[in-house]
Design an enzyme around this catalytic site. Structure first.
Site, mmCIF file in Angstrom:
data_model
loop_
_atom_site.group_PDB
_atom_site.id
_atom_site.type_symbol
_atom_site.label_atom_id
_atom_site.label_comp_id
_atom_site.label_asym_id
_atom_site.label_seq_id
_atom_site.Cartn_x
_atom_site.Cartn_y
_atom_site.Cartn_z
ATOM 1 C CG ASP A 102 -1.850 -1.230 1.422
ATOM 2 O OD1 ASP A 102 -2.556 -1.433 0.286
ATOM 3 O OD2 ASP A 102 -2.023 -1.899 2.372
ATOM 4 C CD GLU B 264 -5.113 -1.157 5.210
ATOM 5 O OE1 GLU B 264 -4.133 -1.795 5.505
ATOM 6 O OE2 GLU B 264 -4.951 -0.091 4.600
#
Length: 259
Positions: free
Chosen positions: A39, A150
Site C-alpha cells: 500500500d 482497511e
C-alpha cells in the site's frame, strides 16, 4: 479485473487528483510514510509521479523488523526518491514506559489491560506526528495509504495512520492495489508481501482482523461470502464507525447576547 489500459487510466486519475488537491490547499508537495508494504509502495509511486520534485518519503522504524526498513529503502530507491529516515524507537520507549509507570496496574507488577494494543497504536500516532512535522515544515500535505478493506473495517489507528490529508487508494480493493503495484513496476516481493502494520512482533493484518483481504474484497464487490464472514465484516464496520467521522460535539443553547 481491470485491463491494463483501464488500470493506467485509473492510476493517472489518482495522480491528477493528488495534484488538484494539493493545489486547492495552496500546498507545495506531499509527504508519505514508507513502511515497506504494497500500500505504501503504491502511494509512494503515485506521489512521485504527481510531484517528482516535491515529494518526501519518510521511513520511521520503531523497534521494527529490519526487513521492513530494507524493503522501504528499496521502494524509495526504485522510485528514485531520497528518503528521510527517522528512528522513533527511543521516543516510543520513553513515552510508553512513563505511561506504564504512572498507571495503577504497574505498581502491582501486572500487565496493563490492552498493553499490546496501546503500545502499537502509540507507534502509529508517533508516525503521524512525525509526518505532520515534516509536512508543516515544507508546506506539504500528508498522503495516507489506507485501502478499501482497511477503510471499511476500520483497520487503521485513529489519529495514527488514519490521520492524513489525502487518501488516494481508499476506494481500491487489496487485489487492485496489487495490480497497481505491478503497473508501477514494483516486484512480486513487494506486491505479495504479507500485510502487516508492524505494530508488534509477528503482527499481521489478516490474523488481527480474523479475515483475509480476499474475502473482504469479495464482500465489498458484492460477491457471495460465507455468512460468518459477512457478519464479521459488518461487525467491524459498525464498531469502527466513529473512526470515519469527526468527534461528536455537544450542542448547548447559546446566549442571545453577551450583556
Amino acid at each position: 479485473m481491470w485491463t491494463e489500459k483501464e488500470l493506467a487510466i485509473r492510476i493517472n486519475t489518482a495522480v491528477e487528483w493528488l495534484r488538484t488537491k494539493v493545489a486547492e490547499a495552496n500546498a507545495k508537495g506531499v509527504v508519505v510514510g514508507i513502511s515497506g508494504g504494497v500500500d505504501s509502495a503504491v502511494v509512494t509511486g503515485l506521489c512521485v509521479r504527481a510531484f517528482p520534485d516535491n515529494c518526501i518519503g519518510v521511513i520511521m522504524p520503531s523497534h521494527s523488523n529490519p526487513e521492513d526498513r530494507e524493503d522501504a529503502l528499496w521502494i524509495a530507491e526504485g522510485f528514485e526518491l531520497r528518503p528521510l529516515e527517522i528512528d522513533l524507537g527511543e521516543a516510543h520507549t520513553l513515552i510508553f514506559n512513563q505511561v506504564k509507570q504512572g498507571l495503577p496496574s504497574s505498581a502491582q507488577g501486572s500487565q496493563i489491560v490492552g498493553e499490546t494494543m496501546s503500545q502499537g497504536n502509540l507507534k502509529a500516532r508517533l508516525r503521524m506526528s512525525t509526518l505532520y512535522s515534516v509536512a508543516n515544515a515544507m508546506n506539504y500535505l500528508v498522503v495516507g495509504t489506507d485501502n478499501a478493506p482497511e477503510s471499511y473495517t476500520g483497520y487503521f489507528t485513529k489519529y495514527g495512520d488514519g490521520g492524513v490529508d489525502l487518501l488516494p487508494i481508499s476506494s481500491l480493493t487489496k487485489s487492485e492495489v496489487r495490480a497497481w503495484a505491478w503497473m508501477l513496476g514494483l516486484p512480486q516481493k513487494i506486491a505479495m508481501r504479507v500485510p502487516t502494520a508492524g505494530l508488534w512482533p509477528g503482527q499481521t493484518d489478516e490474523a488481527e482482523m480474523g479475515l483475509t483481504y480476499d474475502l473482504i474484497d469479495r464482500y465489498l464487490l458484492g460477491e457471495d461470502v460465507p455468512a460468518e464472514v459477512k457478519e464479521r465484516i459488518e461487525k467491524l464496520h459498525r464498531q469502527s464507525e466513529h473512526k470515519r467521522h469527526l468527534p461528536p460535539s455537544l450542542e448547548l443553547p447559546k446566549l442571545e447576547r453577551l450583556d
